[in-house]
Scaffold this active site. Structure first.
Site, short mmCIF file in Angstrom:
data_model
loop_
_atom_site.label_atom_id
_atom_site.label_comp_id
_atom_site.label_asym_id
_atom_site.label_seq_id
_atom_site.Cartn_x
_atom_site.Cartn_y
_atom_site.Cartn_z
N THR A 153 0.87 -1.19 0.00
CA THR A 153 0.00 0.00 0.00
C THR A 153 0.91 1.23 0.00
O THR A 153 1.34 1.67 -1.06
CB THR A 153 -0.96 0.02 1.22
OG1 THR A 153 -0.21 -0.23 2.40
CG2 THR A 153 -2.04 -1.02 1.06
N LYS A 179 3.85 -6.95 3.92
CA LYS A 179 3.63 -5.53 3.66
C LYS A 179 3.39 -4.84 5.00
O LYS A 179 2.88 -5.45 5.95
CB LYS A 179 2.47 -5.29 2.71
CG LYS A 179 1.12 -5.69 3.17
CD LYS A 179 0.16 -4.65 3.70
CE LYS A 179 0.46 -3.23 3.41
NZ LYS A 179 -0.44 -2.36 4.24
N THR A 190 0.15 -3.65 12.04
CA THR A 190 -0.76 -3.61 10.90
C THR A 190 -0.04 -4.04 9.69
O THR A 190 0.62 -3.25 9.03
CB THR A 190 -1.24 -2.21 10.61
OG1 THR A 190 -1.94 -1.77 11.75
CG2 THR A 190 -2.19 -2.20 9.42
N GLU A 274 5.80 4.58 7.65
CA GLU A 274 5.44 5.75 6.85
C GLU A 274 6.33 6.95 7.22
O GLU A 274 6.30 7.43 8.35
CB GLU A 274 3.96 6.08 7.02
CG GLU A 274 3.10 5.06 6.27
CD GLU A 274 1.61 5.16 6.56
OE1 GLU A 274 1.25 5.80 7.55
OE2 GLU A 274 0.83 4.59 5.77
N ASN A 397 -0.08 10.59 5.75
CA ASN A 397 -1.35 10.28 6.40
C ASN A 397 -2.39 11.39 6.31
O ASN A 397 -3.56 11.19 6.57
CB ASN A 397 -1.11 9.89 7.85
CG ASN A 397 -0.54 8.50 7.90
OD1 ASN A 397 -1.18 7.55 7.47
ND2 ASN A 397 0.68 8.38 8.36
N THR A 402 -6.80 11.25 -0.63
CA THR A 402 -7.12 12.29 -1.61
C THR A 402 -6.05 12.45 -2.68
O THR A 402 -5.04 11.77 -2.66
CB THR A 402 -7.33 13.63 -0.88
OG1 THR A 402 -6.22 13.83 0.01
CG2 THR A 402 -8.61 13.62 -0.11
#
Lengths: 402, 402
Positions: A153, A179, A190, A274, A397, A402
């Site tokens: 992702t 992942k 996660t 991230e 994040n 968007t």
């Protein structure tokens, strides 16, 4: 134990996989987002799932399937859509897709599983899974790069590893792909992880060794303290190598190899957290209990003030001690030692030599280092892995959908 | 209850204060960093302190002083140095400074208190406190702006409020000043708050009403989930108004006014959280227990994924439900409703009308709004206040000491 370069889910004998772009991510993305992992012959399977009380549909469905069935041949995976918070329809969609692929592959009922990751709260585009099934099945091959890409992702690189394990009777392989990225926290970071092995092992032993391996790897990492709805670690054992894992010594070796595989993937996940630029191991030692050590290690590992300090490479030890205190475990506040790698930086909760600050700063500039907190009041330890909190974490994040 | 404009610690009768630049922040900063708050006559005092196990020297010293003495006349405060993780010397320095000011002001022993905030792990520059004492004392006046400024660290604006409370027998005033910014989390947000009142009230009642007010204000806010070593809320009551608080009705009214003062300051602190641009109230209602509701509200309020979603004004409700699930409280995962202000956005854990997303986005663009999570399985509630996680949070905390 040899590491096999370019290892992944397909390195053990008898496994193959595929990954294609099926526009599940939407917006006509050309990124791979649909994958399949398949074994030539039925496998023993074990899995661990998220502890989040809000569980994604594939987690609910597959937890059930694994409890009630002993053999599986493979798993369908997708990124771009988590199929979480999708109610009854989410469950029905999972079954529909599994059945469709079982038919296409001419498999027995309940021989396939499914895992999803991505945005929460949107129904799966079932037609895209169905319309792309032949394309996916025709792409199945012995390599795993496409599969690894299909499960990504916000990951910035695919994560895989394989090891060759030599026994008295010959060798077997454990391969794995994972992942990770955001929403990584203990009790199942996660993440999705798919492990394959050609060792021959019964379900109970496979389950036990997987639980232990996950406890000592994925459950020790954190990126942001969040826990996802979809976390799943699967292991498929097809036994094709003929190497049987049933003696105590072999089981120990299997668990050790499995832990090695999981820990390496876990570290890759943190490194690729991230926006992360650094992997920091945090060991809390000489605590009164392992539970205390764990609570303290994760309090530090999840502290935004500590994580921004990692980013700035600022050896602001006061934030470390404040975090230790905030964990509310038993401590002697005046007798805490802190090490940065081998550097004894803080002694009895104070800095004796301010020149150490520069040395600590140099260590913190590295991509990987270890902080040891010695509580000096017991003999129990726990280590966790964390990363820094950066501008890019906020950027990724803030913009996610968007 | 009238709000007094420009209210602060000095609005109740008989209190005065001062704030000057004493270079405690170092680097020849011209920012105010040393303050004093003083009452004409001795006060009854109550306080609540950080629950962090690593407590700053002034917290250790003053907790002790307040337990053993009934009356105080004032408090010395400084920013720029927390006097935390400073061992025995930190304790000695606190006493040294208190004694020096007691002498200068010709006060009885143990009539002054002290509070500090700033960098951890550095000894206080005691000489600067001593050399600047006459300057500080000579600056004492009935206004409070200088005092408010002297307690600021990374705060972007001074925070104060005062209310006039009318009773059957006349009026009294409660005034307060606070500092906040980073390291704000429940069980005493990392902050200092100084409250003054000219009401006449005994120590036990003052203590009880303060505990309740703090529980319903400062202990409901979070900026980053961290808990400081220095958090302190003090209230000084000098009784000069002559209004006695001893009937049940008056005590209730006093507590209500005190809670109003604390909650307003608490909200200002969140609004001014490091890098924050939004104040978001999170109410979890119809939980099985208040403890569950609280655990869930804070899990949401501290989630980096939720806080970055606030920053991006992205109504990604899946992250909210994932946080609810990650709180591990009792829920029915298929029966959760979510409101953004008055907008019923999520019904039974799903979005029925996707056009609501735009409306939710509009609400999230506001500076202040409320998210209500209705768990539909009980009748207990808890509300917490949080802010967004922004680039500036990372920037402020990466650069803090350099």
């Amino acid at each position: 134990m040899d590491i096999i370069k370019n290892g992944g889910v397909c390195t053990p004998l008898g496994f193959s996989s595929a990954g294609i772009a099926a526009d599940i991510k939407g917006k006509k993305s050309t990124k791979k987002d649909l994958g399949i992992l398949i074994s030539e012959i039925p496998c023993t399977v074990a899995a661990t799932f998220t502890e989040n009380k809000v569980k994604a549909a594939p987690v609910i469905v597959c937890n059930d399937l694994i409890s009630n069935n002993n053999e599986f041949k493979g798993i369908i995976v997708n990124s771009g859509n988590a199929n979480a918070c999708t109610g009854k329809q989410g469950i029905e969609n999972t079954f529909k897709i599994i059945k469709h692929y079982e038919n296409e592959l001419k498999l027995q009922e309940n021989f396939l599983l499914m895992a999803s990751t991505g945005v929460i709260g949107v129904q799966l585009p079932v037609d895209k899974f169905i319309n792309n099934s032949l394309n996916l099945i025709n792409s199945i091959e012995d390599y795993h790069e496409s599969f690894n890409e299909a499960i990504m992702t916000t990951d910035s690189f695919p994560k895989s590893i394989a090891v060759l394990v030599e026994t008295d009777n010959g060798a077997y392989v454990i391969g794995a792909s994972a992942k990770g990225a955001g929403m990584i926290c203990p009790s199942m970071a996660t993440m999705l992880c798919f492990i394959t092995t050609d060792a021959l092992i019964d379900k109970t032993t496979l389950n036990l060794t997987l639980q232990n391996a996950v406890k000592n790897s994925f459950n020790r990492i954190t990126v942001d303290g969040d826990m996802s709805t979809n976390d799943s670690v699967y292991i498929f054992a097809n036994g094709i190598s003929g190497i049987s894992i049933n003696k105590e010594k072999d089981i120990r070796q299997f668990e050790e190899a499995l832990t090695f595989v999981c820990l390496n993937l876990a570290k890759m996940i943190v490194k690729d957290g991230e926006g992360a630029t650094k992997l920091v191991e945090i060991e809390v030692k000489n605590a009164k209990s392992e539970e205390d050590a764990k609570k303290c290690a994760f309090k530090i590992a999840n502290s935004p003030l500590v994580k921004t300090m990692f980013f700035g490479a600022d050896p602001n030890w006061g934030r470390l001690l404040a975090s230790v205190g905030a964990s509310l475990i038993d401590i002697d506040p005046d007798n805490i030692d802190v090490y940065f790698d081998e550097l004894h930086y803080v002694t009895k909760s104070a800095i004796i030599d301010t020149s150490l600050e520069n040395k600590a700063h140099e260590i913190m500039k590295k991509n990987e280092y270890k902080i040891t907190i010695d509580l000096n009041i017991g003999n129990k330890s726990f280590n966790a892995f964390s990363c820094d909190l950066t501008y890019d974490y906020v950027k990724i994040n803030t913009d996610y959908r968007t």
